[in-house]
Design an enzyme around this catalytic site. Sequence first.
Site, PDB file in Angstrom:
ATOM      1  N   CYS A  80     -61.024 -18.556 -18.035  1.00  0.00           N
ATOM      2  CA  CYS A  80     -59.563 -18.786 -18.473  1.00  0.00           C
ATOM      3  C   CYS A  80     -59.221 -20.155 -18.331  1.00  0.00           C
ATOM      4  O   CYS A  80     -59.262 -20.883 -17.376  1.00  0.00           O
ATOM      5  CB  CYS A  80     -58.694 -17.685 -17.581  1.00  0.00           C
ATOM      6  N   CYS A 417     -53.444   1.738  -2.518  1.00  0.00           N
ATOM      7  CA  CYS A 417     -53.462   0.412  -3.323  1.00  0.00           C
ATOM      8  C   CYS A 417     -53.507  -0.597  -2.065  1.00  0.00           C
ATOM      9  O   CYS A 417     -53.423  -2.010  -2.397  1.00  0.00           O
ATOM     10  CB  CYS A 417     -52.501   0.198  -4.332  1.00  0.00           C
TER      11      CYS A 417
END
Length: 462
Positions: A80, A417
């Site tokens: 990126c 999570c």
Amino acid sequence: MPKKPTNAPVQKNERIDVTFLDLTHEGMGVAKVDGYPIFVPDALPGEEADVKVVKTVKNYGFGRLMKRHVESEQRVDPPCPIYHWCGGCQLQHMNQDAQLHLKREQVVNALHKYMGRDDIPVHETIGMDEPWAYRNKAQVPVAERDGELIAGFYAKRSHHIVDMDHCLIQGDQNDAAIQVVKNIMKRYKIKPYEEASGRGVIRHIVARSGRLSGEVMVMLVTNGEELPHKKKIVEDIRQEVSGIHSIVQNINPKKTNVIYGERTEILWGETYIEERIGKLRFALSPRSFFQVNPVQTEALYQKVLEYAELRGNETVIDAYCGIGSISLFLADEVKKVYGVEVVGEAIRDARKNAKLNGIANVEFSVGKAEEVVPWWRAALGIQADVIVVDPPRKGCDEKLLQTMIEMQPERIVYASCNPATLARDLRILADGGYDVKEVQPVDMFPQTTHIECVVSIRRKDM
């Protein structure tokens, strides 16, 4: 010159040579000077570097990597172009095997820290064959810079937006939709929202897509009801966004960092788009919570199903059920599923999804799990054989944990999570008579530091 904090062997602006020993859960390299930890971005264990100290507090400091002397074999070039500025990803500079190992270690370390346990089996992290372009939802803030509208993710540890033309972890349809809508906003000179003044129109651009259906929803989050050139904007989105199925306006007039307001209006198209997990269909309304990685969600749910050890005659409680995804995934294998969720809109979606899939042995209720589950037990005599929990990052409410212990289900399956709050809750369940049998990490968010996992928990007398 500022005073050196107590116990800090280094000072701000000092240059030091260090060897990195570890990574934080945020992906920063950890070096130590006389036992004093220094946290440095873009550094990997085993690397040696020249570091400038940028901040010190009593027990730790932060540094900036100035020159790398020895490079880790785990290091790769981030694909990126804005990776070093954007805060959306933290681990693109690590190879995939190293990322998966790091995420497993987060879970292992949490179990050691909060439970004092090193004997619980933690399996190797389940990764993706293609760990890119996996997200089915993008929420992109907008701002103005030099008189131009920009849209992108926040820079690391800041509220400064990094303008983005392409995101490598977003699904292709989302990525394209965000750029189209960004250009339409520019075309009609729609003023971005300013946090400082509270003025402006457009706050966020949101795109959501169904991986298998190909349906796209675009949501414009605005600072008030007014959206100049609304009809033209809607028509342009219809013409230019591939797969467009729904265009929505969410109105958030509050001076807050919270993304969504309470009011949502359909500007064009359907009220929902469709996503699939396995054989199940899910109708996703504008603000529905749904896992952002459908490929790994199926892997996660398969592990929940495995750990539930269902034989077909069980009563299951699904706390924090959201839009009913886990409830419906289990329904074919059990006698009855009861789901509870505090968000009323999610429960409406859950009931819609049950009808969409022709599933009748599920029942959903609105409310706090820690209040509804005890009421089910006391007022209705509901006794669960299996309880599944998939709480937010803060973990389970302690009242719910105590209720679970009192209900004495044979098995509990915990999807998490957040390894820290997971380990904290597991200790409470262990003290209440439950054995933690095994843990399976699942990489739901490649290129980031986040990790999900599923835990098999059984009553000790079973």
